[in-house]
Design a protein around this motif. Structure first.
Motif, mmCIF file in Angstrom:
data_model
loop_
_atom_site.group_PDB
_atom_site.id
_atom_site.type_symbol
_atom_site.label_atom_id
_atom_site.label_comp_id
_atom_site.label_asym_id
_atom_site.label_seq_id
_atom_site.Cartn_x
_atom_site.Cartn_y
_atom_site.Cartn_z
ATOM 1 N N HIS A 1 -6.765 6.184 -4.479
ATOM 2 C CA HIS A 1 -7.495 6.027 -3.106
ATOM 3 C C HIS A 1 -8.982 6.018 -3.173
ATOM 4 C CE1 HIS A 1 -4.454 5.063 -0.231
ATOM 5 N NE2 HIS A 1 -3.366 5.796 -1.181
ATOM 6 N N VAL B 1 0.781 -1.237 0.019
ATOM 7 C CA VAL B 1 -0.092 0.053 0.045
ATOM 8 C C VAL B 1 0.840 1.308 -0.069
ATOM 9 C CG1 VAL B 1 -0.194 0.093 2.666
ATOM 10 C CG2 VAL B 1 -1.961 1.300 1.104
ATOM 11 N N LEU C 1 0.453 4.149 -5.804
ATOM 12 C CA LEU C 1 -0.818 4.312 -4.999
ATOM 13 C C LEU C 1 -0.482 5.399 -3.827
ATOM 14 C CD1 LEU C 1 -3.526 3.337 -4.003
ATOM 15 C CD2 LEU C 1 -2.673 1.334 -2.858
ATOM 16 N N GLN D 1 -11.066 -3.982 4.685
ATOM 17 C CA GLN D 1 -9.947 -3.440 3.903
ATOM 18 C C GLN D 1 -8.647 -3.809 4.576
ATOM 19 O OE1 GLN D 1 -10.009 0.166 1.694
ATOM 20 N NE2 GLN D 1 -12.221 0.468 2.161
ATOM 21 N N PHE E 1 -4.674 -3.887 4.579
ATOM 22 C CA PHE E 1 -3.528 -3.279 3.867
ATOM 23 C C PHE E 1 -2.192 -3.841 4.416
ATOM 24 C CE2 PHE E 1 -6.783 0.097 4.852
ATOM 25 C CZ PHE E 1 -7.073 0.462 3.464
ATOM 26 N N LEU F 1 -10.231 2.958 -4.764
ATOM 27 C CA LEU F 1 -10.138 2.002 -3.876
ATOM 28 C C LEU F 1 -11.449 2.096 -3.225
ATOM 29 C CD1 LEU F 1 -6.688 1.568 -1.894
ATOM 30 C CD2 LEU F 1 -8.231 -0.171 -2.871
ATOM 31 N N SER F 2 -11.840 3.289 -2.500
ATOM 32 C CA SER F 2 -12.988 3.329 -1.706
ATOM 33 C C SER F 2 -14.172 3.093 -2.435
ATOM 34 C CB SER F 2 -12.962 4.764 -0.916
ATOM 35 O OG SER F 2 -13.121 6.034 -1.874
ATOM 36 N N GLU G 1 -4.648 10.603 -4.702
ATOM 37 C CA GLU G 1 -5.977 10.850 -4.235
ATOM 38 C C GLU G 1 -6.949 10.053 -5.065
ATOM 39 O OE1 GLU G 1 -6.940 14.612 -3.108
ATOM 40 O OE2 GLU G 1 -5.099 15.042 -2.029
#
Ligand code: ZN
Length: 439
Positions: free
Chosen positions: A224, A212, A217, A237, A239, A227-228, A221
């Protein structure tokens, strides 16, 4: 082009990418691809602000245009993930055994998956972290959850695919990276580079993010956001990293993120610590094709005892200067320089593995993932600002990876003992204290 509805489960594509006869289906969720929020237009796929306009006055997102252009007239179309997986009798057939420390971390990961909570798995280089995921994965797969395993690095995905295949031989899965998205099909388990997540929407019950802390990555932003968006509202999640960023460490300290430490390597030996050797004016010397005396002495010693090693340098342009300096040393032979776009990179790495080379001079491309048995590590210019704390920890982490030689030395040469070197050594020592507490 999407031709069957199942290919849309937990995905998002523009209406142009769906066969027209599917578009009238009532189950489809459609949202405007670029939406106005507080007087500003924002892309709903990558969350970038949108400024660019077409000749007809429509706005379009420039940031994610490589995934297909989205304009104000487009819609993002998706179908809710139904978890329609059959044949849930798949077992994990991995035959290895976890150490007690691995077992504990594996149980904590399992609990996070069961309760759909997030967790940081902070495992030192050489801890064997993939195997610790197996109990949690087995539970998730038999309980009909959709699982994504993603990484910023293609190498990680390529390396993981066969290991998962042999651990879960009855489990169908797809590995998505680069252009492979063209052959997409609906599977319970998805392996992918993080960029592929722009194509998913509320898909995963479990999302495992390996490395991560790595570019692209780290600090990105848009990724990310992807990802969300790919995660369901309730999603575990996980990491994974050996070198968490200050932001992740802060989340742990504020108790916003649970953490499992894996401070011990699989063979039980501590991580080699960094020895810093002050070498003033190494940069000026290198410009005159000379290496610091202490470094020359060390290279000579390693050549005499026939110990293989890596010599890291900060920049690609330093490689030729180091080469010129090495050519003046009569005792040096059988080595190569290697960098990211070197077309012979794979061959040179293989020669090093076969002991046809005594050492490699390299930039940080070999800082992770590549494992050589029994090597030492030297870093010239460890104080250069190109080396992050994470990169320094990873370079040191190349040493002592094999049971046959679980120790070794890590020498950092630099003009100044900079903060990043101090932090790297502090991280290594912190993990060693956790792994081997003084009784
Ligand atoms: Zn966008």
């Amino acid at each position: 082009m999407i031709k069957t509805l199942s290919d849309l489960y937990g995905r998002q594509v523009s209406q142009h990418q769906i066969k027209s006869n599917l578009l009238n289906n009532n189950a489809l969720c459609k949202r405007q691809a670029i939406q106005k929020n507080r007087h500003r237009w924002r892309c709903q796929r990558c969350n970038s602000l949108v400024y660019q306009t077409l000749p007809n006055g429509q706005y379009y997102c420039h940031s994610c245009i490589q995934l297909g252009r989205l304009t104000t007239t487009d819609q993002l179309v998706s179908l809710p993930e139904p978890n329609m997986f059959h044949d849930l009798t798949k077992k994990c057939e991995w035959q290895g055994k976890l150490t007690s420390q691995q077992e504990q971390a594996a149980q904590e990961v399992l609990l996070s998956i069961q309760s759909k909570n997030s967790r940081l798995l902070w495992a030192v280089t050489g801890a064997g972290k993939t195997e610790m995921l197996f109990p949690g994965l087995t539970w998730a797969l038999t309980n009909q959850l959709r699982v994504g395993i993603v990484s910023p690095r293609i190498d990680v995905i390529l390396e993981l695919a066969p290991r998962l295949q042999s651990a879960f031989p009855q489990q169908s899965f797809i590995a998505l990276y680069g252009d492979t998205a063209a052959s997409y099909q609906y599977t319970q388990l998805v392996l992918a580079t993080v960029h592929q997540l722009y194509r998913f929407y509320h898909a995963f019950d479990v999302l495992i993010v390996d490395e991560v802390d790595v570019f692209p990555l780290a600090g990105n932003e848009q990724l990310h956001f992807a990802l969300s968006q790919a995660a369901k509202d309730k999603c575990a999640q996980i990491f994974l990293t050996a070198t968490p960023s200050p932001a992740l460490i802060q989340k742990v300290q504020r108790q916003q993120l649970a953490v499992s430490y894996l401070p011990r390597r699989f063979h039980g030996y501590p991580l080699p610590t960094i020895t810093f050797i002050k070498t003033a004016k190494w940069r000026q010397k290198l410009q005159q094709y000379q290496l610091p005396k202490r470094l020359v002495k060390e290279i000579k010693r390693l050549m005499q005892i026939k110990r293989p090693f890596l010599l890291f340098v900060p920049h690609v342009k330093d490689l030729s200067d180091v080469k010129q300096a090495l050519e003046k040393l009569h005792f040096v032979d059988k080595y190569a320089t290697v960098h990211a776009t070197d077309k012979n990179r794979a061959i040179k790495v293989q020669q090093m593995r076969n002991h046809e080379l005594n050492f490699l001079v390299t930039t940080t491309i070999l800082e992770r993932g590549v494992t050589f048995a029994g090597i030492d590590v030297l870093v010239l210019g460890a104080d250069d600002e190109v080396f992050s704390t994470a990169a320094l920890v990873q370079m040191a982490g190349r040493v002592g990876r094999k049971k046959s030689r679980p120790t070794g030395q890590v020498l950092f040469f630099g003009a100044h003992l900079v903060t990043n070197i101090r932090r790297a050594n502090a991280q290594i020592k912190m993990m060693n204290r956790r792994a081997h507490p003084v009784e």
